[in-house]
Design an enzyme around this catalytic site. Structure first.
Site, short mmCIF file in Angstrom:
data_model
loop_
_atom_site.label_atom_id
_atom_site.label_comp_id
_atom_site.label_asym_id
_atom_site.label_seq_id
_atom_site.Cartn_x
_atom_site.Cartn_y
_atom_site.Cartn_z
N GLY A 95 -2.48 -3.05 -10.03
CA GLY A 95 -3.04 -2.94 -8.75
C GLY A 95 -4.30 -3.25 -8.96
O GLY A 95 -5.19 -4.00 -8.17
N ASP B 92 -4.86 9.34 -11.74
CA ASP B 92 -3.85 9.02 -12.55
C ASP B 92 -3.17 10.23 -13.35
O ASP B 92 -1.82 9.73 -13.90
CB ASP B 92 -4.06 7.84 -13.40
CG ASP B 92 -4.61 6.52 -12.46
OD1 ASP B 92 -4.31 6.46 -11.36
OD2 ASP B 92 -5.53 6.06 -13.03
N ARG C 243 4.19 8.76 -5.93
CA ARG C 243 4.23 9.52 -7.16
C ARG C 243 4.55 10.81 -6.74
O ARG C 243 5.33 11.51 -7.62
CB ARG C 243 3.10 9.66 -7.91
CG ARG C 243 2.83 8.30 -8.70
CD ARG C 243 1.58 8.39 -9.80
NE ARG C 243 1.60 7.18 -10.61
CZ ARG C 243 0.76 6.55 -11.21
NH1 ARG C 243 -0.61 7.12 -11.05
NH2 ARG C 243 0.77 5.70 -11.91
N ARG D 169 2.40 -2.47 -2.64
CA ARG D 169 1.30 -1.72 -2.61
C ARG D 169 0.17 -2.51 -1.41
O ARG D 169 0.22 -3.42 -1.29
CB ARG D 169 0.64 -1.63 -4.16
CG ARG D 169 1.63 -0.71 -4.96
CD ARG D 169 1.05 -0.62 -6.43
NE ARG D 169 -0.13 0.33 -6.26
CZ ARG D 169 -0.86 0.32 -7.40
NH1 ARG D 169 -0.67 -0.13 -8.62
NH2 ARG D 169 -1.93 1.26 -7.04
N LYS E 127 -7.86 1.40 -19.80
CA LYS E 127 -7.50 0.35 -18.84
C LYS E 127 -8.42 -0.16 -17.85
O LYS E 127 -8.81 -1.21 -17.64
CB LYS E 127 -6.29 0.58 -18.20
CG LYS E 127 -5.48 -0.30 -17.34
CD LYS E 127 -4.17 -0.11 -17.15
CE LYS E 127 -3.80 1.06 -16.21
NZ LYS E 127 -4.14 0.70 -14.76
C1 S3P Z 1 -8.58 2.28 -11.00
C2 S3P Z 1 -8.60 3.13 -9.82
C3 S3P Z 1 -7.75 3.89 -9.42
C4 S3P Z 1 -6.73 4.42 -10.32
C5 S3P Z 1 -6.25 2.96 -11.17
C6 S3P Z 1 -7.36 2.38 -11.74
C7 S3P Z 1 -9.58 1.43 -11.33
O1 S3P Z 1 -7.20 3.29 -8.27
O2 S3P Z 1 -5.57 4.75 -9.92
O3 S3P Z 1 -5.30 3.20 -12.11
O4 S3P Z 1 -9.71 1.04 -12.52
O5 S3P Z 1 -10.39 1.09 -10.54
P1 S3P Z 1 -7.80 3.80 -6.96
O6 S3P Z 1 -9.20 3.22 -6.84
O7 S3P Z 1 -7.03 2.82 -5.79
O8 S3P Z 1 -7.71 5.13 -6.50
#
Ligand code: S3P
Length: 443
Positions: free
Chosen positions: A95, A321, A352, A123, A23
């Site tokens: 997010g 995650d 969580r 968020r 992802k």
């Molecule tokens: C992600 C960073 C993480 C992760 C999210 C994906 C990314 O978040 O929890 O699912 O792709 O940069 P944070 O950077 O806020 O910790």
């Protein structure tokens, strides 16, 4: 349609499977791909709701992105070339998509409003607004922490040096994406190194990025602005966060042996696997190789007796995650599993820590939490959990999938409600889990 899924007791999980594309790398392939000079092909892009929301937002902003046969084609516009105003971008549950797009928009002469679903709208966004304001981006209300948020970027953003209070790849990447169109060096400092897919992809496409650890042990990431990003094709490896579900399920389910192929094993993503091995898991990595600057391997796991351990704060970023699925493994461990320094879990798709403890309590499992830690009291390998309960996903895909994995070892079925959210990251979850022998059913 709002779905619920029941998970029923399983054994003998087996097979070789491929889980969908990563992802994080998929979001970046689309966003960074929109800034290359020329056309690129992206193979194995994750076609999940979160990533499609990013593709659609980029299309609205004028980028030409198409699915052709089994790959995606992106016509890059070069750096800082978005323009126009009044764009409305629906980022759904994502997010990562929202925060990275804010970084992209901050580096162009464009104005857009970003909004999302009920979970995303709660968020925190100030974490990216604060640094982006320093580059010259303007927000309708810079004190607003939540979506919807209107942002206006600048054609020539200022290069900034920003010390991030948390190790977050989303904050770091957002700033670096703005820094691409800045006439100077952009620097981000973070307390521990978060996932570095943005840095790796930018380097692969020809940008100059330096990563070094400072004498105070913090990490400094610097990017030279205005690089020429080359139109090199990108192949997205499979997502280690999605692979975690079949892997942990086979550790917990007797007589299981499962192999997940072609998984991204970037050191900053495999904290869960290191932790499970320390807990006694039979997990092996084979066929290690590199694909466009990312390490890739096949991961095998078989039924294992696990022991509770302490997971230190220094490991949090590399498994941020994976705490929901680790918590499920901890249920069957001998002894307590202590998770330290995990406050960031409170700011994910749902809180969580709260969602995990609430779900586990409903099965009679003892947990204890503070603002930034959690302890799970393992019931041991021979535990008999009754099941016969239903858990609400709270619009959190990883909470939903983790509890469905737990349902594979409960005596009676366990139902997770509101499971459409699984499409955020792993749309083929039910099909793939059932291929290896899980008993997941839509109810
Ligand atoms: C992600 C960073 C993480 C992760 C999210 C994906 C990314 O978040 O929890 O699912 O792709 O940069 P944070 O950077 O806020 O910790």
């Amino acid at each position: 349609m709002i779905n619920s899924i029941s998970s029923n007791k399983s054994s003998n999980l087996s097979g070789e499977i491929v889980v969908p594309g990563d992802k994080s790398i998929s979001h970046r392939a689309l966003i960074i791909g929109s800034m290359v000079s020329g056309k690129i092909k992206v193979k194995n892009l994750l076609e999940s709701d979160d990533v499609i929301a990013t593709a659609n937002a980029l299309r609205r902003l004028g980028c030409n992105i198409n699915k052709v046969n089994n790959f995606w084609e992106i016509f890059g516009n070069g750096i800082g070339n978005l323009f126009g105003s009044n764009y409305e971008l629906n980022m759904g549950n994502s997010g990562t998509g929202s925060r990275l797009l804010m970084g992209l928009i901050a580096g162009s002469d464009v104005e857009a409003t970003i909004y999302g679903d009920a979970s995303l709208s709660k968020r925190p966004m100030k974490r990216v607004i604060i640094p982006l304001v320093k580059t010259g981006a303007r927000f309708d209300n810079p004190n607003n922490d939540n979506l919807p948020i209107k942002i206006r970027g600048s054609k020539i953003p200022l290069p900034i040096k920003y010390e991030s209070p948390v190790a977050s790849a989303q904050i770091k990447s957002s700033i670096l994406l703005t820094g691409l169109s800045s006439p100077g060096k952009t620097t981000v400092i973070e307390p521990t190194l978060s996932r570095d897919h943005t840095e790796r992809m930018l380097k692969y496409l020809g940008a100059k990025v330096d990563i070094e650890q400072q004498s105070n042990s913090f990490w400094k990431i610097s990017l030279e602005g205005l690089p020429l990003l080359m139109p090199y094709d990108i192949e997205v490896p499979s997502d280690p966060s999605s692979a975690a579900f079949p892997i942990v399920s086979s550790l917990l389910t007797p007589n299981s042996n499962v192999k997940v192929l072609n998984v991204c094993v970037n050191d900053l993503r495999i904290g869960l696997y290191k932790t499970l091995i320390e807990m006694g898991a039979n997990i092996t990595f084979s066929n290690k190789r590199e694909v466009n600057g990312e390490p890739v391997a096949d991961i095998s796991a078989s039924y294992s007796i696990l022991n509770g351990i302490t997971i230190p704060k220094s490991r949090v970023a590399s498994m941020i995650d994976e705490y929901p699925i680790l918590s499920i493994a901890a249920v069957k461990a001998q002894g307590e599993t202590h998770m330290e320094g995990i406050e960031e879990l409170r700011f994910k798709e749902t809180d969580r820590i709260n969602a995990i403890s609430k779900g586990l309590h409903s099965l009679g499992i003892e947990t204890f939490d503070t603002k930034d830690s959690m302890v799970i009291k393992g019931n041991g390998p021979d535990c008999k959990l009754e099941g016969k309960i239903s858990i609400e996903s709270q619009l959190d895909h990883r909470i939903a999938m983790s509890f469905l994995c737990l349902g594979m070892i409960t005596e009676n079925s366990l139902i997770v409600e509101n499971t459409d959210t699984i499409n955020s990251s792993f749309p083929s979850f039910v099909k793939i889990m059932n291929t290896i022998g899980a008993k997941l059913e839509y109810v």
